[in-house]
Design a protein around this motif. Sequence first.
Motif, PDB file in Angstrom:
ATOM      1  N   SER A  69       0.790  -1.166   0.024  1.00  0.00           N
ATOM      2  CA  SER A  69      -0.003  -0.057  -0.057  1.00  0.00           C
ATOM      3  C   SER A  69       0.668   1.218  -0.118  1.00  0.00           C
ATOM      4  O   SER A  69       0.509   2.128  -0.808  1.00  0.00           O
ATOM      5  CB  SER A  69      -0.986   0.039   1.256  1.00  0.00           C
ATOM      6  OG  SER A  69      -1.631   1.079   1.330  1.00  0.00           O
ATOM      7  N   LEU A  81      -4.599   1.191  -2.229  1.00  0.00           N
ATOM      8  CA  LEU A  81      -5.065   0.296  -1.294  1.00  0.00           C
ATOM      9  C   LEU A  81      -5.599   0.806  -0.060  1.00  0.00           C
ATOM     10  O   LEU A  81      -4.982   1.611   0.638  1.00  0.00           O
ATOM     11  CB  LEU A  81      -3.975  -0.907  -1.196  1.00  0.00           C
ATOM     12  CG  LEU A  81      -3.481  -1.783  -2.269  1.00  0.00           C
ATOM     13  CD1 LEU A  81      -2.598  -2.659  -2.031  1.00  0.00           C
ATOM     14  CD2 LEU A  81      -4.816  -2.316  -3.117  1.00  0.00           C
ATOM     15  N   THR A  83      -6.368  -0.896   3.502  1.00  0.00           N
ATOM     16  CA  THR A  83      -6.514  -2.359   4.050  1.00  0.00           C
ATOM     17  C   THR A  83      -7.632  -2.382   5.057  1.00  0.00           C
ATOM     18  O   THR A  83      -7.936  -1.507   5.972  1.00  0.00           O
ATOM     19  CB  THR A  83      -5.113  -2.444   4.710  1.00  0.00           C
ATOM     20  OG1 THR A  83      -3.907  -2.203   4.105  1.00  0.00           O
ATOM     21  CG2 THR A  83      -4.855  -3.637   5.761  1.00  0.00           C
TER      22      THR A  83
END
Length: 468
Positions: A69, A81, A83
């Motif tokens: 990320s 990204l 998470t």
Amino acid sequence: MTSAPYKVPTSRPPGRPAHWSLALVVLAVVLALIGISAAAYYYALRPVTLRIAVGPPGSDDLKVVQALSQAFVASHGQIRLRTIQTDGVTASAQMIAEGRADLAIIRGDLSVPKNAQAVATLRKNVAVLWVPAAIKGKKSAAKITKVAQLAGRRIGVIGRTAANVDLLKVILQQYGIEPGKIDVVQFPITEAVDAIRSQKADAYLAAGPVNSKITSEAVAASTHEGKAPTFLAIDSAEAIAQNHPMYEASEIPAGAFGGSPDRPEDEVKTISFSHHIVARKDLSDTTVDAFTRQLFAVRQTVMKEFPLAAKIETPDTDKDAFIPAHPGAAAFVDGEEKTFLDRYSDFIWWGLMGLSAMGSVGAWFAGYLKRDQRSNNSTLRERLLDMIAAARRSDSTEELDRMQAEADDILRDTLQCFEHGAIEEGALASFNIALTQFHHAVADRRALLMNLSQNLQRAGSALRVTGT
């Protein structure tokens, strides 16, 4: 000779400034084109944030995803990204099955969601079965040298996940050992080393990458007085792989877990399974393609900080793969990525159709604006024709001068209409004929009035002479 006096019209039909109207139409079309182009550019290049489910907290998988990320942000790529931490691979799979995540890290030997397709192989794991070295003076199970000898034994499984217990059952079932004939006990990762040193089980199973720190520490704890543990080869690995497609026949290289002597001393047959990065089936091919491309572009960078990233591999793109590859990822792997025109040809086509429609609407609107000018010019032409008759009846040159001035104004308006495209050459030619006739009528009437004036002057002079 008498005639009705010529009256100058108090006002003429108002003419709309067509050049300004047309300019506004052109400006509106240009601004619309700029807006459409900017919107298309933003849509094509805007960053896309994908939600990726991974767990459990503190796991290597989570650390790899977090590193990826950060690398995605640093590379200024199209994909970002976000998470989503879960309790483990089962929860991650559930997240993507319910559509609450775009991507997920799942374990290949567990139930794979129907809407999930492979994007990459995060890492491959091997099953490691071993028996600790005997401790002098203590009862041990050091005589176990084959998997088939585990019947009636107590087997310790490292990790709390039920998937590792299921893995053990698959292995034992291949050797005809029923689950009820063994005693299985699970140890948390943090307690595995102490459990092994305390001889709480006769044999142990661990599942993870070949270079797993957890497995290496557990194997090291099984070494006593320079004697290495006994590794149990799964000789039926190929048979297990045929019966269970989520597994593959594999080997543990000699010395994979280090130490002296080497642990193991020779190559050991086993089975393996993978952790996959999967995407929702309905996720755009273009988006998955971009994610896959970025993933393998930053892998080298992430490896420097987190070596586990070196295990990331491309997915299996064969049609009979256990987890089908997402078309976007398959296009990247097979070198069949779509070009810009392939991706956006539909948008371009519809854009051209839209521009054509806008052009037609603009042309109609411009024609609508010119309609008033055409109507106004037609009225002026009729006025000019009326002025021809009025000129032929006029009784004064002053009246003719006023009509001439008005004709000049009509001429100016007509030429402006022609320049703006409101009238055609045919209409201009018709107007020219009328204007020529008007000039002739004025010239003839002016000459007639001058002759009449001169004749009247002569007659007056003659009468004065006769009277005297």
